[in-house]
Design an enzyme around this catalytic site. Structure first.
Site, PDB file in Angstrom:
ATOM      1  N   HIS A  83      95.581   7.127 -15.361  1.00 62.13           N
ATOM      2  CA  HIS A  83      94.318   7.598 -14.795  1.00 62.13           C
ATOM      3  C   HIS A  83      93.859   8.817 -15.583  1.00 62.13           C
ATOM      4  CE1 HIS A  83      95.710   5.551 -10.870  1.00 62.13           C
ATOM      5  NE2 HIS A  83      94.841   4.774 -11.500  1.00 62.13           N
ATOM      6  N   GLY A  84      92.599   8.787 -15.997  1.00 64.17           N
ATOM      7  CA  GLY A  84      92.099   9.829 -16.887  1.00 64.17           C
ATOM      8  C   GLY A  84      92.185  11.223 -16.324  1.00 64.17           C
ATOM      9  N   ASP A  85      92.094  11.357 -15.003  1.00 63.51           N
ATOM     10  CA  ASP A  85      92.122  12.680 -14.384  1.00 63.51           C
ATOM     11  C   ASP A  85      93.523  13.085 -13.940  1.00 63.51           C
ATOM     12  OD1 ASP A  85      92.341  10.836 -12.367  1.00 63.51           O
ATOM     13  OD2 ASP A  85      90.910  11.798 -11.009  1.00 63.51           O
ATOM     14  N   ARG A 127      94.408  -1.160 -11.590  1.00 67.08           N
ATOM     15  CA  ARG A 127      93.926  -2.251 -10.736  1.00 67.08           C
ATOM     16  C   ARG A 127      93.448  -3.416 -11.595  1.00 67.08           C
ATOM     17  NH1 ARG A 127      95.472   1.658  -8.463  1.00 67.08           N
ATOM     18  NH2 ARG A 127      94.764   2.595  -6.497  1.00 67.08           N
ATOM     19  N   TYR A 139     100.548   2.700   0.577  1.00 65.68           N
ATOM     20  CA  TYR A 139      99.247   2.060   0.732  1.00 65.68           C
ATOM     21  C   TYR A 139      99.193   0.888  -0.225  1.00 65.68           C
ATOM     22  CZ  TYR A 139      97.917   4.840  -3.393  1.00 65.68           C
ATOM     23  OH  TYR A 139      97.864   5.410  -4.636  1.00 65.68           O
ATOM     24  N   GLU A 154     104.922   9.824  -9.247  1.00 66.51           N
ATOM     25  CA  GLU A 154     103.953  10.886  -8.973  1.00 66.51           C
ATOM     26  C   GLU A 154     104.684  12.204  -9.206  1.00 66.51           C
ATOM     27  OE1 GLU A 154     100.829  10.315  -8.162  1.00 66.51           O
ATOM     28  OE2 GLU A 154     100.834   8.196  -7.594  1.00 66.51           O
TER      29      GLU A 154
END
Length: 501
Positions: free
Chosen positions: A133-135, A195, A294, A316
């Site tokens: 993810h870029g951020d 995704r 999730y 994470e």
């Protein structure tokens, strides 16, 4: 001037606090004791994603804060330069290559670290991927820290030596360089790359041509290299996440894959080696099943396990998605032993070996299964080596199979260490089959083999009997010579093996 500096500092502090609070807020609704009641998780997650999308297209003040937060992080060009400089400095244990390009044409550079980089060996391969993810840019920085530490310590530190000499480690610091430049989650087409993979429950991503170039590059990479283990580095929480990521009905509950025990074991290695991940109050033991947290679909870790035979975790590694650069050395210190121990677990645990033919000793690219676990590991194409990750347990029954050969199985007791287990398989033969096999060894074509057998069967019985006796004697001499050759071949590998069956 002082007033402007104070205002800017306040904005930076506020942005960092809000980001950290939002990330933690996702998990405060998730009691670790109950995997079945997560009604608030998805709602909080949607609020977080909404804030992320607004920040990437927000006011000029918000954009200025994002730019300031990026200070101290390597730009894409600086990252490329750092990778190439590493390759020159540590050329004896590394190789630099690209697996493709992003939407905007930025190369996806990989660092391979090994005592024989670029060569195919009977060693497991592991990959780390950052910046999916870029951020979430912390991963790209940690992987450069990791590469440099291994380069500086592979002749000094036993753990570094173990990894360099026994694993082929591949580091992709940035899978999403375009998203990093744009300071947003998705790539240049604003697609979430986690995704975009084929999914076992929903088939929206089955058309390979419609996938993003970054996704296609990863898929081709895994077709070229047979990875045993893998992990992607994310930000926004502090937990080691394992498959399954999704459920068939999109509901939130624990969905374990066939190798649930092995994945929990891998996740625990990372969590317990971390500075404080295992003491998490949100996630029991600092680990979580993805679907229990999730559900998501089109994720990379499930695809790795299903389609590539690769055991992947989603890590994470920072509560804050984009912490200030001054915190990067601390984050490296907190994650260093986790990253090293996870790679080392490929050779320090599980069962490893090769599959051979009893006929001539050649490697057989067969299959390894474990009774009670509905999952198959394929042996390597060249050396027929396999690396089966398993959690320590009293007893496993391991089965080796290969088309055209009789399967073999044996029971092992797997404690905290690894076990080496080779299989020697016998070919399946009949009277007619043995004749065909020996004719094949003479390098005759298929048509000639069939015509020769038909000729023998059509001749007088006495002639056929004499032929069989002569052929049997020649076969005996041939097999004896081959077994001697097989024994010599095995001794020349120099590998230390505990069991041969």
């Amino acid at each position: 001037m002082i007033m402007k500096t104070n205002i800017l500092f306040s904005l930076l502090l506020l942005a960092s606090t809000l980001s950290s609070s939002l990330a933690r807020g996702v998990f405060q609704t998730l009691p670790s004791e109950d995997f079945n009641d997560h009604s608030n998780v998805n709602r909080t997650r949607h609020l977080l994603e909404g804030n992320e999308s607004r920040s990437s297209t927000g006011t000029n003040d918000q954009r200025r804060v994002c730019v300031d937060l990026a200070l101290g992080y390597m730009t894409n060009s600086e990252l490329e330069r750092a990778i190439k400089e590493f390759g020159q400095r540590c050329s004896n244990i590394s190789r630099i290559y690209s697996i493709g390009k992003s939407v905007k044409g930025v190369p996806l550079w990989v660092i391979e670290i090994s005592d024989k980089p670029g060569e195919e060996e009977t060693e497991p391969a592991f990959k780390y991927i950052g910046n999916v993810h870029g951020d979430e840019p912390v991963g790209r920085e940690l992987l450069i820290f990791l590469a440099n530490w291994l380069c500086d310590n592979h002749l000094k530190d036993p753990l570094a030596t173990l990894i360099v000499e026994n694993v082929h480690l591949h580091l992709l610091p940035s899978m999403n360089p375009d998203g990093f430049s744009l300071r947003r989650r998705g790539n240049a087409n604003n697609i979430d790359l986690n995704r975009d993979f084929p999914d076992q429950f929903f088939f929206a991503n089955d058309d390979e041509d419609s996938r993003q170039p970054e996704t296609r590059a990863i898929m081709k990479w895994l077709r070229d290299i047979q990875f045993t283990g893998s992990a992607t580095l994310h930000g926004g929480a502090l937990v080691a996440n394992y498959p399954w990521d999704g459920t068939h009905d999109k509901r939130t509950y624990y969905a374990g894959c066939p190798d649930d025990d092995a994945f929990r074991f891998m996740a625990s290695i990372y969590s317990h080696s971390h500075y404080n991940m295992s003491s998490s109050k949100e996630f029991l033991d600092g680990i979580t099943n993805g679907a229990a947290w999730y559900p998501l679909y089109g994720g990379m870790q499930d695809w790795n396990y299903i389609h590539a035979g690769c055991f992947e975790l989603t890590l994470e590694v920072s509560d804050n998605k984009w912490p200030i650069a001054a915190e990067l050395p601390i984050l490296w210190k907190y994650n260093k032993m986790s990253m090293l121990n996870l790679v080392a677990s490929l050779v320090k645990t599980g069962v490893h070996g090769r599959i051979y033919s009893s006929g001539d000793g050649r490697p057989l690219p067969g299959f390894i299964t474990v009774s009670g676990i509905n999952y198959t590991v394929r042996a390597g194409r060249t050396f027929a080596d396999y690396h089966r990750l398993l959690a320590p347990r009293d007893r496993y029954e391991v089965v080796a199979t290969m088309p055209g050969y009789k399967s073999k199985n044996t029971s092992i007791w797997l404690d905290e260490g690894a076990m080496s287990l080779d299989f020697v398989l016998d070919p399946e033969v009949s009277v007619k089959g043995s004749i065909l096999r020996n004719v094949y060894d003479c390098n005759c074509d298929s048509k000639s083999k069939l015509e020769f057998v038909e000729f023998l069967l059509g001749s007088h019985l006495e002639v056929f009997f004499v032929f069989i006796v002569i052929l049997g004697f020649l076969c005996f001499l041939f097999q004896r010579r081959k077994k001697v050759k097989f024994s010599t071949t095995k001794q020349s590998t120099g590998a230390k093996r505990t069991v041969v069956v």
